[in-house]
Design an enzyme around this catalytic site. Sequence first.
Site, short mmCIF file in Angstrom:
data_model
loop_
_atom_site.label_atom_id
_atom_site.label_comp_id
_atom_site.label_asym_id
_atom_site.label_seq_id
_atom_site.Cartn_x
_atom_site.Cartn_y
_atom_site.Cartn_z
N LYS A 21 58.24 8.57 -37.77
CA LYS A 21 57.15 8.77 -38.72
C LYS A 21 57.22 7.83 -39.92
O LYS A 21 56.19 7.48 -40.50
CB LYS A 21 57.12 10.22 -39.20
CG LYS A 21 56.71 11.21 -38.11
CD LYS A 21 56.59 12.61 -38.66
CE LYS A 21 56.13 13.59 -37.58
NZ LYS A 21 55.93 14.95 -38.11
N GLY A 28 65.88 18.96 -45.40
CA GLY A 28 65.53 17.71 -44.74
C GLY A 28 64.82 16.75 -45.66
O GLY A 28 64.20 17.16 -46.66
N SER A 31 57.74 18.79 -26.97
CA SER A 31 56.38 18.70 -27.51
C SER A 31 55.37 19.57 -26.77
O SER A 31 55.36 19.62 -25.54
CB SER A 31 55.92 17.24 -27.49
OG SER A 31 54.59 17.15 -27.96
N PHE A 32 54.49 20.22 -27.54
CA PHE A 32 53.36 20.97 -27.00
C PHE A 32 52.05 20.19 -27.12
O PHE A 32 50.99 20.68 -26.73
CB PHE A 32 53.19 22.30 -27.77
CG PHE A 32 54.22 23.35 -27.46
CD1 PHE A 32 55.17 23.17 -26.46
CD2 PHE A 32 54.23 24.54 -28.17
CE1 PHE A 32 56.12 24.14 -26.18
CE2 PHE A 32 55.17 25.52 -27.90
CZ PHE A 32 56.13 25.31 -26.90
N SER A 33 52.11 18.99 -27.69
CA SER A 33 50.88 18.26 -28.03
C SER A 33 50.03 17.97 -26.80
O SER A 33 48.80 18.10 -26.84
CB SER A 33 51.22 16.95 -28.74
OG SER A 33 51.82 17.20 -29.99
N GLY A 49 63.22 13.74 -44.06
CA GLY A 49 62.51 12.82 -43.17
C GLY A 49 61.01 12.85 -43.35
O GLY A 49 60.49 13.36 -44.35
N ASP A 89 50.03 15.80 -41.08
CA ASP A 89 51.01 16.87 -41.33
C ASP A 89 50.74 17.53 -42.68
O ASP A 89 50.90 18.75 -42.84
CB ASP A 89 52.43 16.29 -41.35
CG ASP A 89 53.00 16.07 -39.96
OD1 ASP A 89 52.50 16.71 -39.01
OD2 ASP A 89 53.94 15.27 -39.82
N LEU A 112 59.37 24.40 -39.40
CA LEU A 112 58.42 23.49 -38.77
C LEU A 112 58.66 23.38 -37.27
O LEU A 112 57.78 22.94 -36.53
CB LEU A 112 58.48 22.11 -39.42
CG LEU A 112 57.55 21.88 -40.62
CD1 LEU A 112 57.80 22.89 -41.74
CD2 LEU A 112 57.70 20.46 -41.17
N ALA A 122 58.52 14.55 -41.86
CA ALA A 122 57.88 15.85 -41.98
C ALA A 122 58.16 16.46 -43.35
O ALA A 122 57.27 17.05 -43.98
CB ALA A 122 58.37 16.78 -40.87
#
Length: 243
Positions: free
Chosen positions: A64, A121, A14-16, A123, A100, A202, A125
């Site tokens: 999520k 995918g 993570s970059f958050s 999920g 998102d 993503l 996202a």
Amino acid sequence: MKNYGLIGYPLEHSFSQKIFEEKFRKEQIQASYSLFPLPEIKEFPKWISSQTQLSGLQVTLPHKEKIIPYLNDLDPHAQKIAAVNTLKKTKQGWIGYNTDYQGFKDSLSDFYPSGKVLILGTGGAAKAVQAVFQDMNIPYDLMSRQTSPKTLSYSLFQTKPKAIQSYAMIINATPLGMHPHPKTTPPLPYQELLGHQKLYDLVYNPSPSFFLKKGLEKGCPIKDGQEMLLRQAHISWEIWTGK
């Protein structure tokens, strides 16, 4: 001082935290942002009851969708998507939102598809990505490891590899290729890609991902998830603070 953070598992990619700490530094905001690894969503009620100092949270994979039953309420938009990535603490309890959706939509400003889209995918996202294309009336197919009435299987390309050429854009909405497993990638016939097809991943760490490198080898325009990450983080901040 207000306290915020991110829950999910794992969180090494993570970059958050860096994004918000840089924002706090530049704008001289007295706040903190922490990473909270949470392997099992069933741990959330006990954990959150002990985090009385938190005002807001972001949520990443694999929680999520699974976190929804543990929330006090959902924003109507998040309810429609059936996935959340932002939580706000209110007098009524924890409310779930989805940033998102808008983060992804805004990131398409210079990368719109001109035909049918393939979303890899199913999920949380991927649900936000689907909702964007539904609202934009852009046709798409879903692809996953298992076939369902609404989902294609990767096995389709084993017998029909050139079928990948029918898509104007291919979006990786899976965690495949994300740190610490950068050499993983969805099982596609990359050798059949055409140079005008757009690839959007993503995944933002590493950048470019293995998926995008495969596209670059065929001359495809590519885009990673960094802009979406920044845009959705900005929207989360607006939800938490009202500004």
